[in-house]
Structures are given as C-alpha cells and as structure tokens.
Design an enzyme around this catalytic site. Structure first.
Site, mmCIF file in Angstrom:
data_model
loop_
_atom_site.group_PDB
_atom_site.id
_atom_site.type_symbol
_atom_site.label_atom_id
_atom_site.label_comp_id
_atom_site.label_asym_id
_atom_site.label_seq_id
_atom_site.Cartn_x
_atom_site.Cartn_y
_atom_site.Cartn_z
ATOM 1 N N PRO A 1 22.441 -28.194 71.257
ATOM 2 C CA PRO A 1 21.613 -27.128 70.044
ATOM 3 C C PRO A 1 22.337 -27.036 68.788
ATOM 4 O O PRO A 1 23.651 -27.311 68.455
ATOM 5 C CB PRO A 1 22.550 -25.543 71.270
ATOM 6 C CG PRO A 1 22.608 -26.096 72.561
ATOM 7 C CD PRO A 1 23.364 -27.644 72.257
ATOM 8 N N GLU A 2 21.890 -27.064 67.488
ATOM 9 C CA GLU A 2 22.004 -27.421 65.970
ATOM 10 C C GLU A 2 21.110 -26.468 66.040
ATOM 11 O O GLU A 2 20.526 -25.432 67.080
ATOM 12 C CB GLU A 2 21.030 -28.481 65.702
ATOM 13 C CG GLU A 2 22.009 -29.346 66.787
ATOM 14 C CD GLU A 2 21.447 -31.674 65.564
ATOM 15 O OE1 GLU A 2 21.609 -31.334 64.899
ATOM 16 O OE2 GLU A 2 21.460 -32.246 66.298
ATOM 17 N N HIS B 1 27.573 -23.501 87.185
ATOM 18 C CA HIS B 1 27.921 -24.043 86.265
ATOM 19 C C HIS B 1 27.906 -22.238 85.364
ATOM 20 O O HIS B 1 28.021 -22.779 84.068
ATOM 21 C CB HIS B 1 27.370 -24.431 85.313
ATOM 22 C CG HIS B 1 27.195 -26.519 86.323
ATOM 23 N ND1 HIS B 1 28.417 -26.630 86.426
ATOM 24 C CD2 HIS B 1 26.592 -26.960 86.314
ATOM 25 C CE1 HIS B 1 28.671 -27.993 87.223
ATOM 26 N NE2 HIS B 1 26.955 -27.912 86.601
ATOM 27 N N ARG C 1 32.306 -38.190 46.923
ATOM 28 C CA ARG C 1 32.785 -38.734 47.907
ATOM 29 C C ARG C 1 32.408 -40.106 48.685
ATOM 30 O O ARG C 1 31.234 -41.124 48.051
ATOM 31 C CB ARG C 1 32.023 -37.821 49.274
ATOM 32 C CG ARG C 1 32.379 -36.514 49.068
ATOM 33 C CD ARG C 1 33.451 -36.284 49.253
ATOM 34 N NE ARG C 1 33.893 -35.480 50.595
ATOM 35 C CZ ARG C 1 34.027 -35.294 51.540
ATOM 36 N NH1 ARG C 1 34.187 -33.851 50.685
ATOM 37 N NH2 ARG C 1 34.546 -34.956 52.884
#
Length: 298
Positions: free
Chosen positions: A2-3, A92, A154
């Site tokens: 899940p994002e 679960h 960066r």
DNA sequence: AAGAAGTCCTGGGCGC
DNA sequence: TGCGCCCAGGACTTCT
C-alpha cells in the site's frame, strides 16, 4: 504494497465508519498496538465514536470523538476491513474493533509490519517519521520549484530520494519506478545531475502515476484490497514494476531490475539510459547471489 | 548532514 | 516429495 493511492482507496472505502462507536477492542497480537501500552490503548479506544477518516501519506487517521487519532499503517501486507460478524475471519487477523452496528473493523497483517498508534493532540507516540513527512503528490506544496530545491544538491540516487518520505510523502517502490520510467530517468542517476527540465517532467509524472492509480482503485500486486475486500486495477497499468524480462511497452527491449538502496528498481535500459556505472548499480542475479554466498562462508 | 546498510517479518517460490 | 534458503519492502536504527 500500500502506497498513497492504496491507502487513500482504503480510506474512501471505510467512510461508513463515521458515526460508528467502538463497543469493544479485541487485540490478538499485542505487539501490533505500537502505542500506547495495551491497557491504555483499550481504555482510550473503547466507547469512542469515529468522527472522520483522514489520511497523511501512507498513514490512515481514524479520528475519534475523544480528540485522539487512531493511526494505522498497513506497511507491506496490512489489510483493514469492515466486515460482518459472520464473515470468515481471515488468517493473520490481529486486531478486531467490534462496532455498535454489529460490524467489525478487522486488521490483518501477514508479516506484522504494520500496526496501530493511538495519538493525542500532542502527537506523542507517533512514529518519528510522521512529523518529518514532506509534501504529498497532488498537493499545493508539491511543485517543480520545491523538487528543484530539495533535489538540487543531493548526491543520492534519484530512486532512493523518491522513496524518502521526508522529501515526497506517499511514494513507494511501485510508483517511484513507474514515475522514473515515464520521465525517462535512470533510477541510479545522482539527483543533482537532473536538469531543470527533467525535474519538471519528474514532478508531472509523479502526479500522473498517483492520479491514474487512484482512478483505478490502487495496485493490487500481492495482498492489497480496500476496506470492502475489493482489489485495485492499476496492475494492468504498470509499465516496469514487476515486469523484469518482459518487453518494454515503448521499445520492446526487456525490462531490467537492479538493486538501489536495498530495494529493487525496475527500468528500461534503452528508454532510461544512465551513466550506468557498474560500480554503483549492482545487477541482480548470479553476481549478487554469489556475493551473499561468499558472506555466509566467511 | 547525508548516504548506505542492517533490521524486522513470514508465506511463497525455487533449487537441490 | 520435502527440506531449507532466499526474497519481497516501509520505515526504523545503526554505521560510516
């Protein structure tokens, strides 16, 4: 995995929770109550009513009438489902909130990476990363100028920085790979080497992949389903993630996979050319395996 | 400060 | 057939 699009889809699917009261909390795996201690968690959740469902990056925020937020992170394999008592309890299942209409909010997580946090107004107990979250895709703060500023100096590789939640909140491995493919940027590129035009394109396609996935209900790659148990349909939309060895949709060359920052990166070597320094881009396969075998022997 | 590596967790896949 | 190793990855901690 899940994002942002998956967590947002779960949030939308669970909006019926608003107005429901928690009659009883059943915790089968106490370790998944990350904060506070179990006894306090049970006291503070029981009898409370959900007033709203919010989301920040990959965190779900179930707001309670006490002012507390029940924060849920699904991590890799977490599922949050509202079901009837007679619906079979899937394996679960670690936490069950029994609600006043008889339904149950069930949290199942095969790998036990996810968890619940009960957080007050002061945000004490929230995971450290929560306070540092950067702007989300599709938000007003997420602009090409912001990306230029934050990536400009960066030295890290662009793929790793896209996964850094402090920089962009909500991207994970799938959408980082998909965005890089659409921007035609090699995942191993040093962030500072991106031109302003490339960063501008990057910004556009990050929003694009998130928006498209949201429209399709997210990507059900392995275990993800929304709060009603429905799978998302964005898998068919993926161009590189999980397609190692399959032909690129643009040029037909096989999609490659390398490891960057300990995570797999899928890309098309022809469409996403980079200064492919072999030193930095460790290929996945026999070389990596023999290296591991070597470590074991030592 | 920033980047890289190690850690947690466990079902499924694969090699032998 | 079955054993056992490896892999997936979000976000934390630890090391450099």
């Amino acid at each position: 995995m899940p994002e942002l699009p998956e967590v947002e889809t779960v949030r939308r699917s669970l909006e019926g929770l608003v107005g429901r009261r928690v009659v009883r909390a059943e915790v089968r795996s106490p370790v998944l109550v990350r904060y506070p201690a179990l006894a306090e968690f049970l006291t503070r959740v029981s009898g409370r009513t959900f007033t709203a469902l919010d989301r920040r990056a990959k965190y779900l925020l179930l707001k309670l009438d006490s002012g507390d937020d029940l924060m849920v992170h699904l991590k890799m394999t977490g599922r949050l489902l509202q079901q009837a008592p007679l619906d079979p309890v899937e394996p679960h299942t670690h936490i069950i909130l029994h609600l006043d209409d008889g339904s149950e909010l069930r949290f199942a997580d095969t790998r036990k990476f996810g968890g619940f946090y009960l957080i007050g107004q002061d945000r004490e107990g929230a995971p450290p990363g929560f306070r540092r979250l950067g702007p989300e895709p599709l938000s007003e703060e997420f602009t090409p100028a912001y990306l230029r500023q934050v990536l400009g100096k960066r030295k890290g590789r662009i793929k790793s920085l896209l996964l850094n939640q402090d920089i962009i909140a909500g991207l994970g491995n799938i959408y980082a790979d998909e965005a890089l493919f659409r921007a035609r940027i090699h995942p191993g590129r040093e962030a500072a080497s991106l031109t302003p035009a490339e960063i501008h394109h990057m910004h556009e396609v990050v929003n694009q992949v998130i928006l498209e996935s949201l429209a399709l209900g997210g990507t059900s790659f392995s275990s993800y389903v929304d709060g009603k148990g429905n799978k998302g349909h964005n898998v068919e939309n993926l161009r590189v993630y999980g397609r190692e060895g399959q032909p690129c949709v643009e040029c037909g060359d096989p999609i490659a996979r390398i490891v960057i920052g300990g995570r797999s990166a899928h890309f098309c070597p022809r469409c996403q050319p980079g200064r492919t320094s072999r030193r930095r881009n460790r290929a996945v396969g026999s070389a990596a395996k023999s290296k591991r075998a070597q470590r074991r022997d030592e």
